[in-house]
Motif scaffolding. Structure first.
Motif, PDB file in Angstrom:
ATOM      1  N   ASP A 155       0.845  -1.191   0.000  1.00  0.00           N
ATOM      2  CA  ASP A 155       0.000   0.000   0.000  1.00  0.00           C
ATOM      3  C   ASP A 155       0.883   1.246   0.000  1.00  0.00           C
ATOM      4  O   ASP A 155       2.111   1.163   0.063  1.00  0.00           O
ATOM      5  CB  ASP A 155      -0.996  -0.030   1.162  1.00  0.00           C
ATOM      6  CG  ASP A 155      -0.366   0.348   2.499  1.00  0.00           C
ATOM      7  OD1 ASP A 155       0.865   0.223   2.641  1.00  0.00           O
ATOM      8  OD2 ASP A 155      -1.098   0.761   3.413  1.00  0.00           O
ATOM      9  N   ASN A 156       0.232   2.414  -0.096  1.00  0.00           N
ATOM     10  CA  ASN A 156       1.006   3.650  -0.195  1.00  0.00           C
ATOM     11  C   ASN A 156       1.867   3.908   1.034  1.00  0.00           C
ATOM     12  O   ASN A 156       2.972   4.458   0.936  1.00  0.00           O
ATOM     13  CB  ASN A 156       0.081   4.842  -0.453  1.00  0.00           C
ATOM     14  CG  ASN A 156      -0.957   5.038   0.642  1.00  0.00           C
ATOM     15  OD1 ASN A 156      -1.694   4.112   0.989  1.00  0.00           O
ATOM     16  ND2 ASN A 156      -1.056   6.231   1.191  1.00  0.00           N
ATOM     17  N   THR A 157       1.420   3.485   2.238  1.00  0.00           N
ATOM     18  CA  THR A 157       2.220   3.729   3.439  1.00  0.00           C
ATOM     19  C   THR A 157       3.476   2.867   3.463  1.00  0.00           C
ATOM     20  O   THR A 157       4.519   3.301   3.935  1.00  0.00           O
ATOM     21  CB  THR A 157       1.392   3.494   4.718  1.00  0.00           C
ATOM     22  OG1 THR A 157       1.042   2.105   4.826  1.00  0.00           O
ATOM     23  CG2 THR A 157       0.123   4.334   4.717  1.00  0.00           C
ATOM     24  N   ALA A 158       3.385   1.642   2.943  1.00  0.00           N
ATOM     25  CA  ALA A 158       4.572   0.793   2.851  1.00  0.00           C
ATOM     26  C   ALA A 158       5.566   1.375   1.860  1.00  0.00           C
ATOM     27  O   ALA A 158       6.782   1.358   2.090  1.00  0.00           O
ATOM     28  CB  ALA A 158       4.179  -0.627   2.443  1.00  0.00           C
ATOM     29  N   CYS A 159       5.064   1.896   0.750  1.00  0.00           N
ATOM     30  CA  CYS A 159       5.938   2.490  -0.257  1.00  0.00           C
ATOM     31  C   CYS A 159       6.666   3.713   0.296  1.00  0.00           C
ATOM     32  O   CYS A 159       7.868   3.904   0.066  1.00  0.00           O
ATOM     33  CB  CYS A 159       5.128   2.851  -1.491  1.00  0.00           C
ATOM     34  SG  CYS A 159       4.501   1.414  -2.405  1.00  0.00           S
ATOM     35  N   ILE A 160       5.947   4.538   1.046  1.00  0.00           N
ATOM     36  CA  ILE A 160       6.571   5.708   1.663  1.00  0.00           C
ATOM     37  C   ILE A 160       7.647   5.272   2.658  1.00  0.00           C
ATOM     38  O   ILE A 160       8.752   5.827   2.701  1.00  0.00           O
ATOM     39  CB  ILE A 160       5.507   6.577   2.350  1.00  0.00           C
ATOM     40  CG1 ILE A 160       4.609   7.239   1.305  1.00  0.00           C
ATOM     41  CG2 ILE A 160       6.154   7.635   3.246  1.00  0.00           C
ATOM     42  CD1 ILE A 160       3.383   7.907   1.876  1.00  0.00           C
ATOM     43  N   GLU A 161       7.335   4.253   3.468  1.00  0.00           N
ATOM     44  CA  GLU A 161       8.301   3.779   4.455  1.00  0.00           C
ATOM     45  C   GLU A 161       9.573   3.281   3.777  1.00  0.00           C
ATOM     46  O   GLU A 161      10.685   3.536   4.253  1.00  0.00           O
ATOM     47  CB  GLU A 161       7.675   2.665   5.296  1.00  0.00           C
ATOM     48  CG  GLU A 161       8.545   2.186   6.429  1.00  0.00           C
ATOM     49  CD  GLU A 161       7.805   1.231   7.363  1.00  0.00           C
ATOM     50  OE1 GLU A 161       8.427   0.246   7.796  1.00  0.00           O
ATOM     51  OE2 GLU A 161       6.621   1.475   7.660  1.00  0.00           O
ATOM     52  N   ALA A 162       9.426   2.577   2.657  1.00  0.00           N
ATOM     53  CA  ALA A 162      10.603   2.066   1.942  1.00  0.00           C
ATOM     54  C   ALA A 162      11.492   3.196   1.456  1.00  0.00           C
ATOM     55  O   ALA A 162      12.723   3.159   1.624  1.00  0.00           O
ATOM     56  CB  ALA A 162      10.154   1.191   0.773  1.00  0.00           C
TER      57      ALA A 162
END
Length: 288
Positions: A155-162
């Motif tokens: 999801d978008n939050t995982a992508c931001i965290e990466a």
């Protein structure tokens, strides 16, 4: 080119609820098929980029989720548990890139099915005093091997965290989190196409130098990266911390928090031992 794929499930196309990702959930079997097809899209992208060898590690929960008969036959599969290195079992320094498929954000974030390894049992993880989850620990360990984390989907939050760990990581959000168990979904066909293209692009634009060191926490300027890191874990249960204190080199900082130091591959393997201890200690049903 050798490509390693770690496949989680919470960040897979179309999945938003525990019923989708945990056996015997009513939609778990459908979730397994969706997970396998997301991985297949990544495999296609890898081979389109020139891969000659792709190893897939089933990294979610029971680690028996991917359907071998539906998996792209060009990929080798590691399935089942326990595994000494858990979500990165089989990763070695001779790989050229790591790809993460279906990942989620760390505990405490408002991401789809967000948590860190053990749901509510782990409240927080810090790597060198920086808040960390599954993405951060995987990135740091891959970096210690000299293998770049090239791409991640979720999801978008995982992508931001990466990208907070490394802005060079290519990401593809398959859904936009609306809450912890709700999301706006990318249509399935579009998502598979996006995953394939993202992986292809990431692997055809790999950096030529060594993998970057984990980014330092804001305001912390330690200079060149050091081989020794500090891993701190805060548990929901004081009982887990009490048992882990018996492990050499592990110290309690309060009733529910343990900390230790070491090189990243060792810390990652040690953390997987933590998980097995915690599973045994917390396996009793609720007392009321």
């Amino acid at each position: 080119m050798k490509v390693y794929i770690s496949a989680d499930m919470e960040g897979i196309t179309g999945l938003v609820d525990a019923e989708d990702v945990q056996p015997p959930g009513r939609d778990y079997e459908r979730g397994r098929a969706l997970m396998t097809e997301d991985v297949n899209a990544a495999v296609r992208g890898a081979y389109a980029a020139g891969a000659t060898y792709v190893l897939v590690n089933d990294a979610h929960g029971p680690m028996r989720n991917l359907l071998p008969d539906l998996l792209d036959p060009r990929a080798l599969l590691i399935k089942g548990r326990p595994k000494p290195m858990g979500m990165i079992e089989g990763l070695t320094p001779d790989f050229d890139a790591v790809v993460c498929i279906g990942f989620h954000s760390r505990a405490g974030t408002l991401g789809v099915l967000s948590h860190s390894f053990m749901g509510h049992e782990i409240e927080d993880i810090w790597l060198d005093d920086r808040p960390c989850g599954e993405i951060g620990l995987l990135h740091a360990t891959a970096t210690s091997y000299g293998v770049p984390l090239a791409a991640l989907t979720g999801d978008n939050t995982a992508c931001i965290e990466a990208t907070q760990w490394d802005p060079a990581i290519h990401t593809y959000p398959v859904k936009q989190a609306k809450d912890r168990f709700a999301a706006q979904l990318v249509p399935v066909a579009d998502s598979r196409s996006g995953i394939e293209q993202t992986i292809r692009t990431a692997l055809t634009t790999l950096p030529t130098g060594p993998a970057p060191a984990p980014a330092a926490a804001e305001g912390n300027h330690p200079g060149p990266s050091k081989p020794v890191h500090q891993l701190t874990v805060r548990w929901q249960s004081a009982s887990v911390a009490s048992h882990l204190e018996a492990v050499p080199g592990v110290h309690k900082t309060d009733d529910r928090t343990v900390t230790t130091e070491g090189e990243m591959p060792h810390l990652y393997r040690l953390f997987n031992l933590y998980l097995r201890v915690a599973t045994a200690v917390t396996s009793n049903p609720p007392y009321c």
